[in-house]
Design a protein around this motif. Structure first.
Motif, PDB file in Angstrom:
ATOM      1  N   ARG A 308       0.833  -1.213   0.000  1.00 44.15           N
ATOM      2  CA  ARG A 308       0.000   0.000   0.000  1.00 44.15           C
ATOM      3  C   ARG A 308       0.863   1.256   0.000  1.00 44.15           C
ATOM      4  N   LYS A 310       4.340   3.530  -0.863  1.00 42.38           N
ATOM      5  CA  LYS A 310       5.290   3.692  -1.954  1.00 42.38           C
ATOM      6  C   LYS A 310       6.676   3.215  -1.523  1.00 42.38           C
ATOM      7  N   GLU A 319       2.594   2.525  -9.620  1.00 42.82           N
ATOM      8  CA  GLU A 319       1.335   2.511  -8.885  1.00 42.82           C
ATOM      9  C   GLU A 319       0.194   2.089  -9.816  1.00 42.82           C
ATOM     10  N   GLY A 320      -0.801   1.411  -9.219  1.00 42.69           N
ATOM     11  CA  GLY A 320      -1.967   1.016  -9.994  1.00 42.69           C
ATOM     12  C   GLY A 320      -3.142   0.705  -9.097  1.00 42.69           C
ATOM     13  N   GLU A 321      -4.230   0.254  -9.713  1.00 44.69           N
ATOM     14  CA  GLU A 321      -5.464  -0.054  -8.989  1.00 44.69           C
ATOM     15  C   GLU A 321      -5.748  -1.549  -9.071  1.00 44.69           C
ATOM     16  N   TRP A 323      -7.521  -4.582  -9.799  1.00 40.43           N
ATOM     17  CA  TRP A 323      -8.587  -4.811 -10.772  1.00 40.43           C
ATOM     18  C   TRP A 323      -9.311  -6.134 -10.513  1.00 40.43           C
ATOM     19  N   VAL A 336      -3.404  -5.961 -11.287  1.00 38.13           N
ATOM     20  CA  VAL A 336      -3.356  -4.533 -10.974  1.00 38.13           C
ATOM     21  C   VAL A 336      -3.292  -3.739 -12.270  1.00 38.13           C
ATOM     22  N   ASP A 339      -1.949   3.097 -14.618  1.00 40.89           N
ATOM     23  CA  ASP A 339      -2.574   4.274 -15.214  1.00 40.89           C
ATOM     24  C   ASP A 339      -2.463   4.253 -16.734  1.00 40.89           C
ATOM     25  N   GLU A 362     -10.190  -2.373  -6.040  1.00 41.92           N
ATOM     26  CA  GLU A 362     -10.183  -0.932  -6.325  1.00 41.92           C
ATOM     27  C   GLU A 362      -9.252  -0.143  -5.420  1.00 41.92           C
ATOM     28  N   GLU A 363      -8.462  -0.811  -4.608  1.00 41.44           N
ATOM     29  CA  GLU A 363      -7.452  -0.098  -3.809  1.00 41.44           C
ATOM     30  C   GLU A 363      -6.293   0.332  -4.696  1.00 41.44           C
ATOM     31  N   ARG A 364      -5.685   1.449  -4.347  1.00 40.73           N
ATOM     32  CA  ARG A 364      -4.454   1.886  -5.003  1.00 40.73           C
ATOM     33  C   ARG A 364      -3.276   1.196  -4.291  1.00 40.73           C
ATOM     34  N   TRP A 366       1.093  -0.221  -4.772  1.00 39.39           N
ATOM     35  CA  TRP A 366       2.370  -0.096  -5.474  1.00 39.39           C
ATOM     36  C   TRP A 366       2.921  -1.484  -5.786  1.00 39.39           C
TER      37      TRP A 366
END
Length: 379
Positions: A308, A310, A319-321, A323, A336, A339, A362-364, A366
Motif C-alpha cells: 500500500r 510507496k 502505482e496502480g489499482e 482490478w 493490478v 494508469d 479498487e485499492e491503489r 504499489w
C-alpha cells in the motif's frame, strides 16, 4: 553457489564437452507436401536423460518422435541413436518403444498378457516371459491386478500397464506422446512422479512430447521449447523459466509480465530502461544490451511485491489499482491495472491462515521488484 531453480538430480552430461549424445538430430527437415513440419533441426539428447519436447499443437514435436520411432522418414538430414544411423531401419528393428496417449491396450487380454505380448512376439522363452512380467507388475505396483482386463482398471492403472508393456522389452529409448493427457489433474500429478522414479530405477532414456508446461517442468532434466518446426531454446526447467532467451519462451512457460521500452544507459552491470508504461526499470544487463536499443523486460508474477505504501526506490516501482483478486489457497493473485491501462499480475504466498487488513478491490497499490528478479530481452 547460485542456481537457476532447484534441480532434482546432479545429472548434467550436456555440460560435459566430451560426452557423446545418445540421440542426435542433425539438420533434420520433414515436409508433408508444401508444409514443413520440422525445419533444419539439430538437437542432442543424452543417455538416461528425461527430455521433454514442449510446444503448441503443430510445432513439430510429435513428428520428431515419429521419425525417431521409424514411423516417418526425414525429408533430409540424419538421426542417430547410440551412434548408429537410423536411416532405413524399420520400426521393429529399432531399440525404441513408443507409448501413445490412448495406451492402445488389447481389450481381450488381461494385464499380465498385455505386458507379455511384445516379449512373446520376440520369441522369449516362456519362463523368462513370466519372470519379466512379474518384475514389471511389481515395478508399477499392479501385482494384484494381473488377471484383470483393461476395462476393469482406472485410467491411472491402464496408464501403468501401458508403461510396463513399453519398458518390458528393455528398450534403449522410451518415447511418450502426451502419455498423461487422459488423466485427471490429481492423478496426472501423482503419475508424473511415478514416471520420474521409474525412469531413474530402470536407467532408461525418456523423451516425452507434451503441451503441458507444468508437466514438462516437473519431470524433465531438460526441455526443448519448439515453435514452427524449430527449437527456440533448450535448457533445464530453471533455465527455461528464469532465463528465457525470447519473449516467445517467456510467454509460453508460465505467467509473465512484459514491459516494453528503450535502454537509456548501461553502467556497472546494470541497464536502465524507460518503460512505455511510464516508469523507470533497472535490471541486470544481459550481454549485447546497449544504450539506445529497444528491449522488453520480463518478470514473473511471484517476483513482484504488492504494497500500500510507496517503496523507497525511484526505479522498479509503479502505482496502480487492484482490478481483480483470485484466492487459490496457497497463493493469492492480484491483477493490478496501471494508469497506462496495462494490467500487471502479482502473486503473493499465503503463508498464514488469516490475513489482517487484506488488500481489496479498487485499492491503489504499489508494485515493485528488485533488479535481478526479471530479465531483459531483445527479441
Amino acid at each position: 553457489m547460485k542456481s537457476l531453480g532447484n534441480v532434482r538430480r546432479s545429472f548434467t552430461p550436456w555440460a560435459d564437452g566430451s560426452a557423446k549424445p545418445y540421440i542426435a538430430f542433425e539438420n533434420v527437415t520433414k515436409r508433408f507436401g508444401d508444409f514443413t513440419a520440422v525445419d533444419n533441426l539439430t538437437m542432442h539428447v543424452y543417455e538416461r536423460e528425461f527430455f521433454s519436447l514442449l510446444g503448441p499443437s503443430g510445432c513439430g514435436k510429435t513428428t520428431l518422435l515419429r521419425m525417431l520411432a521409424g514411423f516417418e522418414e526425414p525429408t533430409s538430414g540424419d538421426i542417430f541413436l547410440d551412434g548408429q544411423p537410423l536411416k532405413g531401419v524399420p520400426p521393429h528393428k529399432r531399440a525404441v518403444n513408443m507409448m501413445f496417449q490412448s495406451y492402445a491396450l488389447f481389450p481381450h487380454l488381461n494385464v499380465a498378457d498385455n505386458i507379455a505380448f511384445g516379449l512373446r512376439q520376440e520369441g522369449m522363452e516362456k519362463g523368462a516371459v513370466a519372470e519379466r512380467v512379474d518384475q514389471m507388475l511389481k515395478l508399477v505396483k499392479l501385482e494384484q491386478f494381473a488377471r484383470r482386463k483393461p476395462h476393469q482398471l482406472s485410467g491411472g492403472q491402464r496408464q501403468r500397464v501401458a508403461l510396463a508393456r513399453s519398458v518390458a522389452k528393455r528398450p534403449k529409448l522410451l518415447l511418450l506422446d502426451e502419455p498423461l493427457g487422459a488423466l485427471d489433474k490429481k492423478l496426472r500429478e501423482e503419475t508424473q512422479f511415478e514416471l520420474m522414479d521409474l525412469q531413474e530405477q530402470l536407467g532408461l532414456t525418456f523423451m516425452i512430447v507434451t503441451h503441458d508446461q507444468e508437466e514438462a517442468m516437473t519431470m524433465s532434466d531438460r526441455i526443448a521449447v519448439m515453435d514452427a518446426g524449430t527449437v527456440v531454446q533448450t535448457g533445464t526447467p530453471g533455465e527455461i523459466y528464469e532465463a528465457p532467451n525470447t519473449r516467445y519462451v517467456a510467454d509460453f512457460i508460465g505467467n509473465v509480465n512484459m514491459f516494453e521500452g528503450r535502454i537509456t544507459a548501461v553502467e556497472n552491470g546494470l541497464a536502465e530502461m524507460e518503460a512505455s508504461d511510464g516508469f523507470g526499470i533497472r535490471a541486470v544487463a544481459q550481454p549485447g544490451v546497449d544504450a539506445g536499443k529497444h528491449a522488453w523486460f520480463a518478470i514473473r508474477p511471484e517476483k513482484v511485491d504488492v504494497t500500500r505504501t510507496k517503496p523507497e526506490q525511484d526505479h522498479n516501482a509503479v502505482e496502480g489499482e487492484v482490478w481483480d483478486i483470485a484466492y487459490l489457497g496457497g497463493l493469492t493473485v492480484f491483477n493490478v491495472r496501471l494508469d497506462s491501462g496495462a494490467v500487471i499480475k502479482a502473486t503473493v504466498l499465503n503463508s498464514e491462515r488469516a490475513v489482517e487488513d487484506p488488500i481489496g478491490y479498487e485499492e491503489r497499490v504499489w508494485l515493485s521488484f528488485d533488479p535481478d528478479c526479471g530479465i531483459l530481452l531483445e527479441r
